[in-house]
Structure formats: C-alpha cells, structure tokens
Enzyme design. Structure first.
Site, short mmCIF file in Angstrom:
data_model
loop_
_atom_site.label_atom_id
_atom_site.label_comp_id
_atom_site.label_asym_id
_atom_site.label_seq_id
_atom_site.Cartn_x
_atom_site.Cartn_y
_atom_site.Cartn_z
N ALA A 67 0.86 -1.18 0.00
CA ALA A 67 0.00 0.00 0.00
C ALA A 67 0.89 1.23 0.00
CB ALA A 67 -0.90 -0.02 1.23
N GLY A 112 0.57 -5.02 0.94
CA GLY A 112 -0.61 -5.13 0.09
C GLY A 112 -0.32 -5.82 -1.23
N GLU A 135 4.41 -4.97 7.38
CA GLU A 135 3.59 -3.93 8.03
C GLU A 135 4.03 -3.63 9.46
OE1 GLU A 135 2.45 -6.37 6.14
OE2 GLU A 135 0.83 -5.66 4.85
N1 CAA Z 1 4.52 3.28 -0.72
C1 CAA Z 1 4.86 4.44 -1.28
N2 CAA Z 1 5.98 4.62 -2.00
C2 CAA Z 1 6.78 3.54 -2.16
C3 CAA Z 1 6.49 2.28 -1.59
C4 CAA Z 1 5.28 2.17 -0.86
N3 CAA Z 1 4.87 1.00 -0.32
N4 CAA Z 1 7.49 1.43 -1.90
C5 CAA Z 1 8.36 2.12 -2.64
N5 CAA Z 1 7.95 3.39 -2.80
C6 CAA Z 1 8.62 4.49 -3.52
C7 CAA Z 1 9.77 5.05 -2.72
O1 CAA Z 1 9.33 5.96 -1.75
C8 CAA Z 1 10.58 5.68 -3.80
O2 CAA Z 1 9.99 6.90 -4.16
P1 CAA Z 1 10.89 8.26 -4.30
O3 CAA Z 1 11.81 7.95 -5.46
O4 CAA Z 1 9.89 9.30 -4.59
O5 CAA Z 1 11.63 8.40 -3.01
C9 CAA Z 1 10.39 4.73 -4.99
O6 CAA Z 1 9.20 3.99 -4.70
C10 CAA Z 1 11.52 3.72 -5.13
O7 CAA Z 1 11.69 3.06 -3.89
P2 CAA Z 1 13.09 2.94 -3.12
O8 CAA Z 1 13.96 4.10 -3.45
O9 CAA Z 1 12.80 2.71 -1.68
O10 CAA Z 1 13.68 1.64 -3.80
P3 CAA Z 1 14.70 0.60 -3.16
O11 CAA Z 1 15.12 -0.30 -4.28
O12 CAA Z 1 15.76 1.30 -2.40
O13 CAA Z 1 13.84 -0.25 -2.12
C11 CAA Z 1 11.92 -1.47 -1.35
C12 CAA Z 1 12.79 -1.06 -2.56
C13 CAA Z 1 12.71 -2.41 -0.45
C14 CAA Z 1 10.71 -2.22 -1.91
C15 CAA Z 1 11.50 -0.22 -0.56
O14 CAA Z 1 10.96 0.73 -1.47
C16 CAA Z 1 10.47 -0.49 0.50
O15 CAA Z 1 10.81 -1.01 1.56
N6 CAA Z 1 9.21 -0.12 0.22
C17 CAA Z 1 8.13 -0.26 1.21
C18 CAA Z 1 7.69 -1.70 1.35
C19 CAA Z 1 6.61 -1.81 2.39
O16 CAA Z 1 6.81 -1.54 3.56
N7 CAA Z 1 5.40 -2.26 1.97
C20 CAA Z 1 4.27 -2.42 2.86
C21 CAA Z 1 3.42 -1.17 2.83
S1 CAA Z 1 2.19 -1.20 4.10
C22 CAA Z 1 0.93 -2.13 3.48
O17 CAA Z 1 1.00 -2.67 2.39
C23 CAA Z 1 -0.27 -2.24 4.38
C24 CAA Z 1 -1.25 -3.26 3.96
O18 CAA Z 1 -1.23 -4.40 4.36
C25 CAA Z 1 -2.35 -2.91 3.14
#
Ligand code: CAA
Length: 261
Positions: A67, A112, A135
């Site tokens: 998400a 998500g 999460e």
């Molecule tokens: N939400 C919003 N933006 C996200 C995102 C997310 N879940 N995942 C990645 N992005 C964005 C980053 O913010 C970044 O944007 P900017 O360039 O504007 O800063 C862009 O995508 C590229 O990401 P990274 O620079 O972080 O890329 P990376 O290769 O260094 O890392 C990653 C990749 C490990 C997937 C890392 O992006 C990450 O940890 N993302 C979050 C993963 C996460 O926690 N997901 C769970 C979300 S909560 C949820 O899903 C609740 C539910 O159950 C419904």
C-alpha cells in the site's frame, strides 16, 4: 471513467492481463490504483469471453511494493479502516472472478502486494521476486487480508513468522513454502504465464468456474459440508453442453470444443 494507474489488455482471445502501472513508486497501491483495479476487475467479471486473468506489475523491479505509505501516513483511524475496506474489497473482487487468476510476480510483492497476489488463484514468480508482510515495521498489522489468506495458503507457523517478523523471503523459499507454484527467469515469466493461460482457456469454462468455487468456498466449510457442495456441483455439471461435448469428444477420440454453456 478510464483507469489511471493500471493497464488492461487482451494479448490473446479470452486471456486478459492487468498491469499495475506506477513503476516510479514500485507500483504501490494508492486509493486511485485500488479503485482502478476494483473497477476493471468488476467489469471483467461481466466479460463473456474472459477465461483467464494474468496480474503483474510494470517495470522489472516490482510487482507491487505494498500500500502507498506516503498516502497512508496521515490517515486517521477511521480513514485507515476505510482504506483497508477498499483494499479488502479490491482483492476479493479478484478472488471472486469466475475464472482463474494468475499472479505473475516480477519483483517485490510486499504488504498489500503480497496480499493482492494471495487473492489470485496461484502465483508464479521471477527468480528475483521477494515476498513479505513488512507492516509491523510501519506500526500496523496487514490490512488487505494477509493475516487470513497467508496462513490458509502456507500454514499458520510460516505465515506467523512472516507476519510478526516482517522479514522477507526470496522466490526459492516462497516456492518451497508453497506460496509460489513455479519460479522462472525474469525474462520468461510472462511467456510462461501466457502458456499456462492458453492451456486454461481450452478447458470447459463452467467446469473451471465450478471447480474454482468449490476449492475456495470449501476451504471454510467442514469436510462433510464441502463434499456435499462438490456432490451437487458434480450433478449440476451434467446439465451443461460442455459435459456432453467433453465426454463425447473423448469417446470419439477428438479434441473437445467447449461453448461455456
Ligand atoms: N509506498 C509508497 N511509496 C513507495 C512504496 C510504498 N509502499 N514502496 C516504494 N515506494 C517508492 C519510494 O518511496 C521511492 O519513491 P521516491 O523515489 O519518490 O523516493 C520509490 O518507490 C523507489 O523506492 P526505493 O527508493 O525505496 O527503492 P529501493 O530499491 O531502495 O527499495 C523497497 C525497494 C525495499 C521495496 C522499498 O521501497 C520499500 O521497503 N518499500 C516499502 C515496502 C513496504 O513496507 N510495503 C508495505 C506497505 S504497508 C501495506 O502494504 C499495508 C497493507 O497491508 C495494506
């Protein structure tokens, strides 16, 4: 209204492909994207020619990285719950489709994203795919069905480990844990999904629909109730043209041509 954050195409007759298309945000699911997916999937449920849906993500790095954290971070409790309701109804719409849905996971399937893949009937993955429910690292539990679908798919102990640790697993571990059915080199993933879709699209549509529903609905019933449901569905199938055609074609030693009636 046309979709903003997804692409829907039909690479071959009967085979649909939904691509989540926010590659700069690693295909993170914001409100608009969830609404786009739900609406497209609800439309697809009415498409008489649809036999298979393949779900994938844009780019080569991510299926869906969860998400959208940037959109979620300022939500109130009520807004958070509403967002979860939207996510749950979106993934349920995929699960409810009357034909098979294959998730082709081409990179990160986190939060998500993992939950959306779990609502598909099965998952195939690229070698570099990563799965996780991170999460708890953000101060919330999973919200799009992960606490329920993940243990049903891979068993409670492994699901519990993933959910309460927030640790990710790679594609080979996901394969050995039964989360993923097949792992392919990244450049072959979509071709393999298409090959499987072609096979599925040749099967009797009503028998496929009944079979999918029996597996999904039966999982939450007692064995006796579920077998009784299967018993009625088996009988019902004998009222279809496809049963007549399928069995006649076998006896006549030719390929069956199913009408879906
Ligand atoms: N939400 C919003 N933006 C996200 C995102 C997310 N879940 N995942 C990645 N992005 C964005 C980053 O913010 C970044 O944007 P900017 O360039 O504007 O800063 C862009 O995508 C590229 O990401 P990274 O620079 O972080 O890329 P990376 O290769 O260094 O890392 C990653 C990749 C490990 C997937 C890392 O992006 C990450 O940890 N993302 C979050 C993963 C996460 O926690 N997901 C769970 C979300 S909560 C949820 O899903 C609740 C539910 O159950 C419904």
């Amino acid at each position: 209204m046309s979709a903003v954050n997804i692409l829907m195409d039909t690479p071959e007759t009967g085979i649909y492909r939904l691509t989540v298309n926010r590659p700069k945000q690693l295909n993170a699911l914001n409100q608009q994207t969830l609404e786009d997916i739900r609406s497209a999937v609800q439309d697809l449920a009415q498409a008489a020619d649809a036999r298979v849906l393949i779900v994938t993500g844009s780019g080569d790095k991510s299926f869906i990285a969860g998400a959208d954290i940037k959109q979620m971070q300022a939500k109130s409790a009520v807004e958070g719950q509403r967002f979860s309701t939207l996510g749950l109804s979106t993934v349920q719409a995929l699960s409810d489709l009357p034909f098979p849905v294959i998730a082709a996971v081409n990179g990160y399937a986190l939060g998500g994203g993992c939950e959306l893949a779990l609502a598909c009937d099965w998952i195939i993955a690229a070698e570099h795919a990563t799965f996780g429910q991170p999460e708890v690292k953000l101060g919330v539990p999973p919200g799009f069905g992960g606490t329920q679908r993940l243990p049903r798919r891979i068993g409670s102990a492994r699901a519990m480990e993933m959910i309460v640790s927030g640790n990710t697993i790679d594609a080979q571990t996901a394969l050995s844990w039964g989360l993923v059915n097949h792992v392919y080199p990244a450049d072959q993933l979509l071709a393999e999904a298409m090959q499987m879709a072609r096979t599925l699209s040749k099967r009797a549509p009503l028998a496929v629909e009944l079979s999918k529903k029996l597996v999904l609905d039966g999982a939450d019933l007692s064995l006796e109730q579920a077998n009784s449901m299967e018993n009625r569905a088996f009988g019902l199938a004998f009222a279809t043209d496809d049963q007549t055609e399928g069995m006649r074609a076998f006896i006549e030693k030719r390929k069956a041509v199913f009408s879906g009636r």
